[in-house]
Write a protein that holds these residues in place. Sequence first.
Motif, short mmCIF file in Angstrom:
data_model
loop_
_atom_site.label_atom_id
_atom_site.label_comp_id
_atom_site.label_asym_id
_atom_site.label_seq_id
_atom_site.Cartn_x
_atom_site.Cartn_y
_atom_site.Cartn_z
N VAL A 131 0.73 -1.52 0.28
CA VAL A 131 0.08 0.26 0.21
C VAL A 131 0.95 0.81 -0.25
CG1 VAL A 131 -2.17 -1.00 1.04
CG2 VAL A 131 -0.36 -0.22 2.71
N GLU A 132 0.21 2.50 -0.78
CA GLU A 132 1.31 3.13 -0.63
C GLU A 132 0.57 4.55 -0.76
OE1 GLU A 132 3.59 6.51 -1.27
OE2 GLU A 132 4.48 4.10 -0.68
N PRO A 133 0.74 5.79 -0.21
CA PRO A 133 -0.03 7.03 -0.56
C PRO A 133 0.25 7.55 -1.63
CG PRO A 133 1.84 6.89 1.55
CD PRO A 133 2.01 5.72 0.89
N ASP A 134 1.68 7.48 -1.99
CA ASP A 134 2.05 8.90 -3.05
C ASP A 134 1.09 8.68 -4.56
OD1 ASP A 134 4.35 9.14 -5.30
OD2 ASP A 134 3.88 11.27 -4.27
N ASN A 145 7.21 -2.39 -11.41
CA ASN A 145 7.01 -3.99 -10.54
C ASN A 145 6.27 -4.90 -10.75
OD1 ASN A 145 10.46 -3.12 -9.23
ND2 ASN A 145 9.56 -1.36 -8.75
N LYS A 146 5.60 -4.92 -11.25
CA LYS A 146 4.14 -5.41 -11.46
C LYS A 146 3.80 -6.25 -10.54
CE LYS A 146 4.69 -5.00 -16.49
NZ LYS A 146 3.90 -4.13 -16.46
N ILE A 147 3.62 -5.59 -9.25
CA ILE A 147 3.00 -6.05 -7.80
C ILE A 147 1.93 -5.54 -7.07
CG2 ILE A 147 5.30 -5.34 -6.70
CD1 ILE A 147 4.27 -2.84 -5.39
N GLU A 148 1.17 -6.22 -6.70
CA GLU A 148 0.11 -5.95 -5.74
C GLU A 148 -0.05 -5.24 -5.21
OE1 GLU A 148 -4.10 -8.44 -3.83
OE2 GLU A 148 -2.37 -9.18 -4.49
N ALA A 149 -0.74 -3.96 -5.58
CA ALA A 149 -0.32 -2.65 -4.84
C ALA A 149 -1.55 -1.80 -5.24
CB ALA A 149 0.62 -1.78 -4.84
N TYR A 150 -2.65 -1.01 -3.73
CA TYR A 150 -3.51 -0.61 -3.41
C TYR A 150 -2.81 1.12 -3.03
CZ TYR A 150 -5.13 -4.98 -4.40
OH TYR A 150 -5.38 -5.84 -4.47
N PRO A 151 -4.02 2.13 -3.53
CA PRO A 151 -3.65 3.09 -2.12
C PRO A 151 -4.04 3.04 -0.49
CG PRO A 151 -5.79 3.32 -4.19
CD PRO A 151 -4.81 2.68 -4.02
N LEU A 152 -3.69 4.17 -0.26
CA LEU A 152 -2.96 3.63 1.12
C LEU A 152 -4.73 3.75 2.32
CD1 LEU A 152 -1.14 3.64 3.90
CD2 LEU A 152 -1.21 6.44 4.12
N GLU A 153 -5.87 4.33 1.73
CA GLU A 153 -6.45 4.32 2.15
C GLU A 153 -7.78 2.79 1.85
OE1 GLU A 153 -7.50 6.62 -2.33
OE2 GLU A 153 -6.23 6.45 -0.51
N LEU A 155 -5.85 0.50 3.07
CA LEU A 155 -5.68 -0.33 4.71
C LEU A 155 -6.41 -1.13 5.46
CD1 LEU A 155 -2.33 -1.27 6.18
CD2 LEU A 155 -2.93 1.01 7.33
N THR A 156 -7.13 -0.51 5.56
CA THR A 156 -8.56 -0.70 6.42
C THR A 156 -9.60 -1.21 5.69
OG1 THR A 156 -9.61 0.77 5.85
CG2 THR A 156 -8.29 1.82 7.74
N ILE A 157 -9.60 -1.78 4.90
CA ILE A 157 -10.62 -2.64 3.84
C ILE A 157 -10.36 -4.40 4.14
CG2 ILE A 157 -12.05 -0.39 3.51
CD1 ILE A 157 -10.86 -1.61 0.80
N PHE A 158 -8.86 -4.57 4.27
CA PHE A 158 -8.15 -5.38 3.91
C PHE A 158 -9.38 -6.46 4.56
CE2 PHE A 158 -4.38 -3.81 2.49
CZ PHE A 158 -4.36 -4.34 1.31
N ASN A 159 -9.57 -7.77 4.50
CA ASN A 159 -10.37 -8.25 5.23
C ASN A 159 -9.91 -9.95 5.46
OD1 ASN A 159 -10.58 -10.03 2.40
ND2 ASN A 159 -12.52 -9.57 2.52
N ARG A 160 -8.51 -9.73 5.36
CA ARG A 160 -7.32 -11.36 5.92
C ARG A 160 -6.79 -10.46 6.98
NH1 ARG A 160 -3.26 -11.71 2.22
NH2 ARG A 160 -3.26 -10.07 0.32
N GLN A 161 -6.18 -11.18 7.32
CA GLN A 161 -4.67 -10.91 8.18
C GLN A 161 -3.30 -11.47 7.62
OE1 GLN A 161 -5.96 -12.30 11.91
NE2 GLN A 161 -5.71 -10.47 13.17
N LEU A 187 -3.86 -5.83 11.70
CA LEU A 187 -4.06 -7.40 10.66
C LEU A 187 -2.39 -8.42 10.61
CD1 LEU A 187 -3.71 -4.17 7.92
CD2 LEU A 187 -5.17 -5.64 7.29
N ILE A 188 -2.63 -8.00 11.19
CA ILE A 188 -0.86 -9.26 12.10
C ILE A 188 -1.74 -10.60 12.80
CG2 ILE A 188 0.77 -9.55 12.99
CD1 ILE A 188 1.26 -6.75 12.63
N ARG A 189 -1.42 -11.31 11.94
CA ARG A 189 -1.77 -12.67 12.78
C ARG A 189 -1.30 -12.73 14.77
NH1 ARG A 189 -1.53 -16.20 7.46
NH2 ARG A 189 -3.07 -15.31 6.68
#
Length: 303
Positions: A131-134, A145-153, A155-161, A187-189
């Motif tokens: 996740v990245e804000p910029d 880099n072909k990664i799975e990445a999302y805007p910082l906002e 962060l609160t909607i991941f439904n897994r740990q 978010l950490i098990r």
Amino acid sequence: MKQEAHFTTLSNCPSCEGTVFTPHLSAIDHTYSKLEFQLVKCSGCNLVFTNPRPVEEENANYYKSADYISHTNSTKGLIGILYKWVRNINLKRKVRVLVKHKSGKDVLDIGCGTGYFPAAANAAGYHCVGVEPDPDALKFALENNKIEAYPLEKLTIFNRQFNTVTMWHVLEHVYHLREQLQTIKGLIRPGGLFVIALPNYKSYDGTLYKEAWAGYDVPRHLYHFEEKTVESLMNAFGFELADIIPMKFDAYYVSMLSEKHRKGSMLTAFLHGRKSNAMARNKKHPWSSQIYVFKNTQVKLEN
């Protein structure tokens, strides 16, 4: 700065919420605004933090510089070239932290920048989400880099740990420190890891350069940690310190940036960086930057 800047003054410590502060030092933003910022120390927990600081809505302005290498991927000048060389070495060492502590393959990298760490972790067999804000850095991470990445906002909607959450030189930038840490813990098990890399102002180079020390990097760095303040903060959220790992190249890199601020020489920077590492090795000072590995002590509830 090209337009009038606005600031907010904190009345409570971002870590312990104490209300009594003492002056620490004043430092200049050499990267963008050229403004002077005040640093204070909390009398309760000893956290040093930038106060006043820019209002959150204007925070992104202070990263709009070609000199902010972690977001621009610049190779401008000797420092830019060395940064990329050291980054490649550090990426391997960061992945080794995951291997050493064997917490599992599911990793979340908060503040992934241009995405080099998630890419390196994925190449080593991990599944690392970023996740990245910029938005510009995020675009580079996705496209190059072909990664799975999302805007910082997001962060609160991941439904897994995750087995591990990493923040490589990111925690010092977070505006809402306690709220963010509460979110991260969820978010950490149970038994999982929280891995944080931070500069340490009590290092030899930090005490030598003082207000010119590049590790302060005001106002982008809102907090200025040392070992006790990091551990105290993490303990309050149920994390137990498992390991501290030095980032030996940072003493040289930060000394180079600090000498640039003082219009000094690269030879002087190299000598100061070498001495900083020697002092850390002899336990007279901490390392210039350190990786802290914390374990989530939360116990998994049985059904």
